[in-house]
Design an enzyme around this catalytic site. Structure first.
Site, PDB file in Angstrom:
ATOM      1  N   LEU A  14      23.147  35.123  30.561  1.00  0.00           N
ATOM      2  CA  LEU A  14      22.558  36.278  29.887  1.00  0.00           C
ATOM      3  C   LEU A  14      22.008  35.884  28.522  1.00  0.00           C
ATOM      4  O   LEU A  14      22.530  36.267  27.486  1.00  0.00           O
ATOM      5  CB  LEU A  14      23.605  37.402  29.766  1.00  0.00           C
ATOM      6  CG  LEU A  14      23.067  38.776  29.361  1.00  0.00           C
ATOM      7  CD1 LEU A  14      21.935  39.221  30.269  1.00  0.00           C
ATOM      8  CD2 LEU A  14      24.172  39.818  29.363  1.00  0.00           C
ATOM      9  N   HIS A  15      20.966  35.079  28.539  1.00  0.00           N
ATOM     10  CA  HIS A  15      20.221  34.879  27.287  1.00  0.00           C
ATOM     11  C   HIS A  15      18.770  34.618  27.634  1.00  0.00           C
ATOM     12  O   HIS A  15      18.372  34.817  28.780  1.00  0.00           O
ATOM     13  CB  HIS A  15      20.849  33.815  26.392  1.00  0.00           C
ATOM     14  CG  HIS A  15      21.060  32.481  27.024  1.00  0.00           C
ATOM     15  ND1 HIS A  15      20.019  31.679  27.386  1.00  0.00           N
ATOM     16  CD2 HIS A  15      22.197  31.819  27.345  1.00  0.00           C
ATOM     17  CE1 HIS A  15      20.518  30.563  27.892  1.00  0.00           C
ATOM     18  NE2 HIS A  15      21.831  30.624  27.891  1.00  0.00           N
ATOM     19  N   ALA A  16      17.967  34.237  26.627  1.00  0.00           N
ATOM     20  CA  ALA A  16      16.530  34.038  26.817  1.00  0.00           C
ATOM     21  C   ALA A  16      15.908  35.287  27.444  1.00  0.00           C
ATOM     22  O   ALA A  16      16.216  36.407  27.046  1.00  0.00           O
ATOM     23  CB  ALA A  16      16.272  32.790  27.646  1.00  0.00           C
TER      24      ALA A  16
END
Lengths: 92, 583
Positions: A14-16
């Protein structure tokens, strides 16, 4: 208080880009939504509309997170957010 | 031209270019050739840090200050979102994420809390972002890289609060000529070569970051053009990156010159892969690379090998020493791009303007004269030996001919020690850089221990002339055209001949990329030239126009010139091809 769990489907975690899409969706809601890693106390949950909070959460592919919200429409809202988290957003 | 800045109302207090400006010229140092006409955009000043502990101004309420901060954060978000719409790929994702950060509830709430405690809006966002950046940095990896984005956003919000243009390279829908005092490495990383036509700076020297990036991107550039930053956004100018001139409101003559340059660049785009003089004397032309990606590009541009692999560029953002396996992978990518060709690997050149936290001491008062390059082996023993092991491992099974050299060697004793380390690692061809004048003067003794030397002209110039390569006011001293620097190169070659085995003397500094100077270097007896891949075709074209005796004659003239400017002028006058090609 409504509560849902979701398993992060995006391969990058859960990033970018996945985090951006999720935060934008939370921002559209008239509710305050929190996010925490499964098993962590609700008091430590973070603001789900904050990309910086989401990034510091560090949820990887396959991790389970807990979403919480209160108020009218909370159940439907959380269902829609779970759907986003359980889609491999990086593949789209 | 549509120019988007964060603050549409920014008033610089300068009048637009009027008739009085027409024909006005500025002279600087031409560092990358090209003739081009375009409108300028000024690089905004870096955002100044608000005073530590700055309080809310008397008469400003907490509510007003918080509202101003929220409005500024929102404005920055809107601006970055608009920009992301015009971007694509990875650039778009970064901008989208950065836009979200600008108006992030966590960041804004933390800042509002500081305002409530009495801080000014500017100081509050400054400190709040610093804490967030630190938190991200401590998370490491991908998150640590995002810390820079938070600090970028902070600068933008502070600029918005002050009503001044956003920091960083200005954004425009149409290509422009970028004018500024000087560019920092961080600026050059965000420079979009599709949007920037040329670079012009009022400060900086021929070895500044601006000059290096301009040559790498093939953009015309002039540095040290005093006063040029007094021009206003939108002024139309003609830039001649060879002559080092900028002319306001160009006439038909300059329009014709710019048109002709377009034709030249098309003709110069090809290098046939064999560097030679008119009489057939071979001068292998190699490329300087910072990693596998560069190497693939260089091979495609016809480079006859790699004359300088800057290994520190593979690991610049690292806090810790890369593992042997990571190093093997990084080097292997370069070797694979040049099967059967020479690849000269330079061991880590950390220090001065290229700090590596695991090797260098940032608190040195005089880093250019400090523990840098090979010298880090004195203070961090083991790193060099592990790197040599990694290079040896990467060499196994590759078809490239791998040579290894150490930077910042000062004595024959150091060269001997480095050669023994190479031998212990099983590396067959050790060499050293000649960039300290003492090494140039003792090259015969040095070459008794190693198989080749390579001249790093940027550092050799700064040390010979005692002139910091980053300082604009010293640009005149800081050029490899200085007869003293040319003498040191001549002596290095003479030392190699005295040693008796005619061991190769190459040049891998920026000097090799200057086509006129390349002729002089060959005339001085240099055997190979290594440069940015962009310069290969221009250097090859000019070398092919002279014979070896002619190059030797030009070298003599340059050596005996009274000044660097004279040396350059005399040599250029004897090379009519430069003017024909606009180089």
């Amino acid at each position: 208080m409504s509560e849902r769990t979701a398993v992060i489907a995006s391969r990058v975690g859960l990033h970018a880009r996945p985090a951006g899409i999720f935060v934008a969706a939370v921002g559209e809601l008239p509710l305050e939504v929190t996010i925490a890693m499964a098993g962590e106390p609700a008091d430590d949950a973070m603001d789900a509309s904050s990309i910086l909070s989401i990034m510091s959460l560090g949820a990887s592919n396959g991790d389970t997170v807990v979403l919480r919200a209160e108020g009218e429409g909370a159940d439907e809202a959380l269902d829609s957010l779970v759907k986003i988290l359980e889609t491999d957003l990086d593949a789209e | 031209m549509i120019v988007q800045t964060l603050s549409g109302s920014a008033d610089t207090g300068q009048a637009p270019a009027d008739q009085a400006e027409t024909g006005r010229t500025f002279s600087g140092v031409g560092v990358s050739p090209g003739r081009i006409i375009g409108s300028i955009l000024l690089m905004p000043q870096a955002v100044r840090e608000p005073a530590v502990g700055e309080q809310l101004a008397a008469g400003t309420s907490v509510e007003d200050a918080s509202a101003l901060l929220r409005t500024a954060a929102k404005a920055v978000q809107t601006h970055l979102t608009a920009r992301s719409a015009g971007a694509s790929g990875a650039g778009r994702e970064v901008l989208e994420a950065t836009a979200l950060m600008a108006n992030d509830p966590m960041l804004v709430k933390a800042a509002v809390k500081l305002i409530t405690n009495g801080a000014s809006a500017e100081r509050a966002i400054w400190d709040a972002a610093a804490s967030v950046a630190e938190m991200l940095h401590n998370l490491g990896g991908y998150m640590a890289e995002r810390a820079t984005d938070v600090l970028d956003v902070r600068g933008r919000i502070v600029a918005e609060l002050r009503g001044v243009p956003a920091p960083g390279i200005p954004y425009s829908d149409t290509p422009f000529i970028l004018v500024g005092e000087d560019l920092a490495p961080a600026d050059t990383a965000t420079l979009d070569p599709a949007k920037v036509l040329a670079l012009v700076t009022s400060s900086g020297g021929p070895q500044s970051h601006t000059a290096i990036i301009a040559r790498a991107l093939g953009l015309p550039a002039v540095v040290a053009a005093v006063g040029v930053d007094s021009l206003t956004d939108g002024t139309r100018v003609f830039v001649d990156g060879a002559a080092g001139t900028i002319l306001v409101d160009p006439s038909a003559d300059q329009v014709a010159l710019a048109k002709a340059w377009e034709t030249t660049t098309a003709a110069l785009a090809v290098f046939d892969g064999t560097g030679r003089l008119k009489d057939g004397h071979l001068v292998p032309l190699l490329s300087n690379v910072g990693g596998a990606k560069d190497a693939v590009k260089a091979a495609a541009a016809g480079a006859q090998g790699v004359g300088l692999l800057r290994t520190e560029f593979c690991f610049l953002e690292r806090d810790t020493e890369p593992t042997i396996a990571e190093q093997v992978e990084a080097y292997r990518g370069v070797f694979d791009a040049f099967p059967g060709k020479k690849v000269v690997v330079r061991t880590l050149d950390a220090g001065a303007d290229k700090p590596l936290p695991f090797l260098t001491d940032a608190s040195e008062p005089n880093p250019a004269l400090g523990v840098r390059g090979y010298r880090t082996d004195f203070t961090s023993p083991g790193v060099l030996e592990r790197q040599l092991q990694a290079i040896a491992q990467a060499t196994e099974g590759t078809k490239a001919q791998v040579w290894v050299m150490a930077p910042m060697i000062s004595t024959a004793e150091e060269a001997e020690h480095f050669a023994s380390l190479c031998a212990a690692a099983g590396l067959k061809t050790p060499g050293v850089m000649v960039e300290v004048p003492s090494a140039a003067l003792t090259s015969a003794s040095i070459l008794e221990h190693v198989d080749f030397v390579s001249l790093g002209t940027n550092d050799l110039t700064q040390y010979a002339m005692a002139a910091d390569r980053q300082l604009g006011p010293l640009a005149g001293l800081n050029t490899p055209w200085q007869p003293a620097v040319l003498q040191l190169i001549r002596l290095t070659v003479a030392g190699s001949r005295d040693e008796g085995h005619d061991k190769p003397v190459g040049v891998c500094g920026e000097a090799a990329a200057d086509p006129a100077l390349a002729v002089v270097l060959v005339g001085l007896g240099v055997s190979t030239l290594s440069m940015t891949a962009r310069a290969l075709s221009a250097v090859a074209a000019v070398l092919a126009s002279v014979t070896l005796p002619e190059a030797e004659q030009l070298a003599k003239l340059a050596l005996t010139a009274h000044s660097a400017a004279d040396a350059r002028r005399i040599v250029r006058e004897k090379l009519p091809i430069l003017n024909t090609l606009g180089l």
